[in-house]
Write a protein that holds these residues in place. Structure first.
Motif, PDB file in Angstrom:
ATOM      1  N   ARG A 142      33.527  24.911  51.015  1.00  0.00           N
ATOM      2  CA  ARG A 142      33.984  25.247  49.676  1.00  0.00           C
ATOM      3  C   ARG A 142      33.359  26.544  49.167  1.00  0.00           C
ATOM      4  NH1 ARG A 142      32.809  21.199  44.760  1.00  0.00           N
ATOM      5  NH2 ARG A 142      30.684  21.935  45.255  1.00  0.00           N
ATOM      6  N   GLY A 143      32.064  26.741  49.458  1.00  0.00           N
ATOM      7  CA  GLY A 143      31.387  27.954  49.008  1.00  0.00           C
ATOM      8  C   GLY A 143      32.024  29.205  49.586  1.00  0.00           C
ATOM      9  N   ALA A 148      35.733  33.868  49.224  1.00  0.00           N
ATOM     10  CA  ALA A 148      36.905  34.552  49.758  1.00  0.00           C
ATOM     11  C   ALA A 148      37.999  34.678  48.716  1.00  0.00           C
ATOM     12  CB  ALA A 148      37.436  33.796  50.985  1.00  0.00           C
ATOM     13  N   ARG A 149      38.176  33.635  47.895  1.00  0.00           N
ATOM     14  CA  ARG A 149      39.200  33.673  46.854  1.00  0.00           C
ATOM     15  C   ARG A 149      38.858  34.699  45.782  1.00  0.00           C
ATOM     16  NH1 ARG A 149      44.183  32.618  47.192  1.00  0.00           N
ATOM     17  NH2 ARG A 149      43.782  30.560  48.089  1.00  0.00           N
ATOM     18  N   ASN A 150      37.593  34.764  45.386  1.00  0.00           N
ATOM     19  CA  ASN A 150      37.174  35.746  44.384  1.00  0.00           C
ATOM     20  C   ASN A 150      37.383  37.166  44.893  1.00  0.00           C
ATOM     21  OD1 ASN A 150      36.398  33.795  42.525  1.00  0.00           O
ATOM     22  ND2 ASN A 150      34.286  33.712  43.266  1.00  0.00           N
ATOM     23  N   MET A 151      37.052  37.383  46.161  1.00  0.00           N
ATOM     24  CA  MET A 151      37.262  38.705  46.745  1.00  0.00           C
ATOM     25  C   MET A 151      38.749  39.036  46.793  1.00  0.00           C
ATOM     26  SD  MET A 151      36.082  40.196  50.466  1.00  0.00           S
ATOM     27  CE  MET A 151      34.410  40.518  49.908  1.00  0.00           C
ATOM     28  N   GLU A 152      39.554  38.044  47.142  1.00  0.00           N
ATOM     29  CA  GLU A 152      41.005  38.252  47.216  1.00  0.00           C
ATOM     30  C   GLU A 152      41.568  38.605  45.849  1.00  0.00           C
ATOM     31  OE1 GLU A 152      44.476  38.531  49.489  1.00  0.00           O
ATOM     32  OE2 GLU A 152      42.482  37.983  50.208  1.00  0.00           O
ATOM     33  N   MET A 156      43.328  42.037  44.770  1.00  0.00           N
ATOM     34  CA  MET A 156      44.679  42.008  44.231  1.00  0.00           C
ATOM     35  C   MET A 156      44.778  42.841  42.959  1.00  0.00           C
ATOM     36  SD  MET A 156      47.792  40.973  44.568  1.00  0.00           S
ATOM     37  CE  MET A 156      47.699  39.648  45.783  1.00  0.00           C
ATOM     38  N   GLU A 157      43.751  42.758  42.109  1.00  0.00           N
ATOM     39  CA  GLU A 157      43.739  43.564  40.893  1.00  0.00           C
ATOM     40  C   GLU A 157      43.696  45.049  41.219  1.00  0.00           C
ATOM     41  OE1 GLU A 157      40.327  42.071  38.871  1.00  0.00           O
ATOM     42  OE2 GLU A 157      41.438  40.507  37.810  1.00  0.00           O
ATOM     43  N   LEU A 158      42.869  45.418  42.199  1.00  0.00           N
ATOM     44  CA  LEU A 158      42.787  46.817  42.610  1.00  0.00           C
ATOM     45  C   LEU A 158      44.107  47.281  43.236  1.00  0.00           C
ATOM     46  CD1 LEU A 158      39.196  46.962  44.152  1.00  0.00           C
ATOM     47  CD2 LEU A 158      39.965  47.990  42.009  1.00  0.00           C
ATOM     48  N   THR A 159      44.747  46.398  44.007  1.00  0.00           N
ATOM     49  CA  THR A 159      46.020  46.744  44.630  1.00  0.00           C
ATOM     50  C   THR A 159      47.087  46.985  43.572  1.00  0.00           C
ATOM     51  OG1 THR A 159      45.499  45.460  46.610  1.00  0.00           O
ATOM     52  CG2 THR A 159      47.817  45.963  46.211  1.00  0.00           C
ATOM     53  N   GLU A 160      47.116  46.138  42.538  1.00  0.00           N
ATOM     54  CA  GLU A 160      48.097  46.313  41.471  1.00  0.00           C
ATOM     55  C   GLU A 160      47.861  47.628  40.725  1.00  0.00           C
ATOM     56  OE1 GLU A 160      48.075  42.877  38.998  1.00  0.00           O
ATOM     57  OE2 GLU A 160      48.806  41.522  40.565  1.00  0.00           O
ATOM     58  N   LEU A 161      46.579  47.979  40.532  1.00  0.00           N
ATOM     59  CA  LEU A 161      46.263  49.261  39.903  1.00  0.00           C
ATOM     60  C   LEU A 161      46.730  50.400  40.796  1.00  0.00           C
ATOM     61  CD1 LEU A 161      44.674  51.136  37.885  1.00  0.00           C
ATOM     62  CD2 LEU A 161      42.719  50.853  39.427  1.00  0.00           C
ATOM     63  N   ALA A 218      40.718  41.061  60.962  1.00  0.00           N
ATOM     64  CA  ALA A 218      39.417  40.752  60.369  1.00  0.00           C
ATOM     65  C   ALA A 218      38.811  41.960  59.669  1.00  0.00           C
ATOM     66  CB  ALA A 218      38.461  40.242  61.443  1.00  0.00           C
ATOM     67  N   PHE A 219      39.093  43.153  60.161  1.00  0.00           N
ATOM     68  CA  PHE A 219      38.497  44.366  59.602  1.00  0.00           C
ATOM     69  C   PHE A 219      38.850  44.548  58.131  1.00  0.00           C
ATOM     70  CE2 PHE A 219      38.704  48.886  58.556  1.00  0.00           C
ATOM     71  CZ  PHE A 219      37.411  49.292  58.879  1.00  0.00           C
ATOM     72  N   HIS A 220      40.022  44.082  57.728  1.00  0.00           N
ATOM     73  CA  HIS A 220      40.458  44.285  56.351  1.00  0.00           C
ATOM     74  C   HIS A 220      39.735  43.376  55.348  1.00  0.00           C
ATOM     75  CE1 HIS A 220      43.744  46.332  58.471  1.00  0.00           C
ATOM     76  NE2 HIS A 220      43.963  46.959  57.347  1.00  0.00           N
ATOM     77  N   MET A 221      38.953  42.433  55.849  1.00  0.00           N
ATOM     78  CA  MET A 221      38.099  41.598  54.992  1.00  0.00           C
ATOM     79  C   MET A 221      38.878  40.852  53.910  1.00  0.00           C
ATOM     80  SD  MET A 221      35.006  41.747  56.123  1.00  0.00           S
ATOM     81  CE  MET A 221      34.021  41.196  54.725  1.00  0.00           C
ATOM     82  N   GLN A 222      40.066  40.379  54.258  1.00  0.00           N
ATOM     83  CA  GLN A 222      40.857  39.565  53.334  1.00  0.00           C
ATOM     84  C   GLN A 222      41.277  38.309  54.078  1.00  0.00           C
ATOM     85  OE1 GLN A 222      43.432  43.143  51.915  1.00  0.00           O
ATOM     86  NE2 GLN A 222      43.619  41.616  50.310  1.00  0.00           N
ATOM     87  N   PHE A 223      40.469  37.244  53.922  1.00  0.00           N
ATOM     88  CA  PHE A 223      40.735  36.020  54.679  1.00  0.00           C
ATOM     89  C   PHE A 223      42.113  35.460  54.353  1.00  0.00           C
ATOM     90  CE2 PHE A 223      40.943  31.451  55.109  1.00  0.00           C
ATOM     91  CZ  PHE A 223      40.538  31.277  56.422  1.00  0.00           C
ATOM     92  N   PHE A 224      42.527  35.551  53.087  1.00  0.00           N
ATOM     93  CA  PHE A 224      43.803  34.968  52.694  1.00  0.00           C
ATOM     94  C   PHE A 224      44.997  35.854  53.067  1.00  0.00           C
ATOM     95  CE2 PHE A 224      40.743  32.775  49.990  1.00  0.00           C
ATOM     96  CZ  PHE A 224      41.127  31.453  50.187  1.00  0.00           C
TER      97      PHE A 224
END
Length: 312
Positions: A142-143, A148-152, A156-161, A218-224
């Protein structure tokens, strides 16, 4: 057909595992240095000090946030991927750039098939994207899942910007930074260098493709988003394997990234309730299956064209 039989002789006289070790080690160090340079120049471009620059990457975003992102990402990516590859070929592998980045032109018919294959695969991949975005972790992880969810969410906010464009000119800038630079740089590193060396080391083209694709994801560091990226990496890898021409996977990579930029620009102009976060929403499963089969058909024709060209 084997990409090693074409224009990639840079490792023929070297221990491939040693070459891979140097490649990974130097790539990580070079990328860290490139990010520092990109960030430093972005700080100068926005007129803020280094500590204040970190606030530009946190909501609420300001106009300077976008300038900072454009400059930092564009420079760090060019330095960390494209320039790194040219340096590695010339200095570490001690080969000419011409012997590695072949000068074959992109033929019209194969290029059209690559565009159609990539677009069809994107349709199929949308269902994988949605599945990956909704993966639930077991209690003992869970941790990690929360991290991973917080990073995602932050990405996502940066991508939208990064994907909101005030003008056609800004869209072209984004197309260069998001579409062209990653397509060229990442394919040079992950397919051109890494996949080629792994294929020589393992004597197995398919294993080399999938290992490179996993590292690419894996390099992109976005598990989701890691699974759809791995699948995309595999597609690019097979395009490179059967063409022996690095420009074809670069084209496919550009189609995948560039189409998203264009949709982000055109969507708000013609769709009143356009939501950028829903661009990758899965299509119905039967449409996804049609996309997969279409991709396989287009790619099969591409392979035939490449085989015919090689026999001429």
């Amino acid at each position: 057909m084997n990409s090693l039989k074409h224009n990639n002789p840079q490792i023929l006289h070297k221990n491939p595992w040693t070459s891979i070790f140097y490649l990974v080690l130097l790539f990580l160090a070079w990328n860290l240095f490139s990010q520092l340079i990109g960030t430093g120049i972005a700080v100068l471009a926005t007129g803020v000090d280094f500590m204040e620059s970190q606030k530009l990457l946190e909501p609420p975003f300001s106009p300077k946030s976008k300038i900072f992102m454009y400059v930092a990402q564009g420079l760090s990516h060019f330095l960390g991927f494209t320039l790194f590859t040219l340096f590695f070929i010339k200095t570490i592998d001690r080969m000419s750039w011409k012997s590695y980045i072949n000068k074959k032109n992109l033929a019209v018919q194969p290029s059209i098939l690559i565009v159609l294959s990539t677009f069809s695969f994107m349709i199929f991949n949308s269902i994988i994207i949605e599945w990956n975005m909704n993966v639930e972790f077991p209690e003992f992880l869970r941790g990690f899942g929360e991290w991973a969810r917080n990073m995602e969410d932050r990405l996502m906010e940066l991508t939208e910007l990064f994907s909101s464009y005030g003008s056609f000119g800004e869209m072209l800038i984004a197309l260069f930074i998001i579409g062209i630079l990653p397509a060229v740089g990442e394919e040079l590193v992950f397919r051109g260098l890494l996949q080629t060396k792994l294929q020589t080391a393992t004597k197995n083209a398919h294993l080399a493709i999938w290992i490179s694709a996993i590292i690419f994801g894996a390099f992109h560091m976005q598990f989701f988003g890691v699974v759809p990226r791995i699948l995309l990496g595999a597609l690019f890898g097979y395009i490179y394997l059967y063409s022996g021409n690095i420009w074809y996977p670069i084209l496919a990579h550009f189609v995948n990234n560039g189409l998203a930029v264009v949709v982000m620009y055109v969507g708000p102009k013609y769709i009143d309730d356009f939501d950028a976060s829903e661009v990758d929403t899965a299509v119905p499963i039967y449409v996804s299956i049609i996309g997969l089969f279409s991709c396989l058909i287009f790619f099969r024709y591409f392979m035939r064209l490449m085989k015919g060209a090689a026999e001429e």
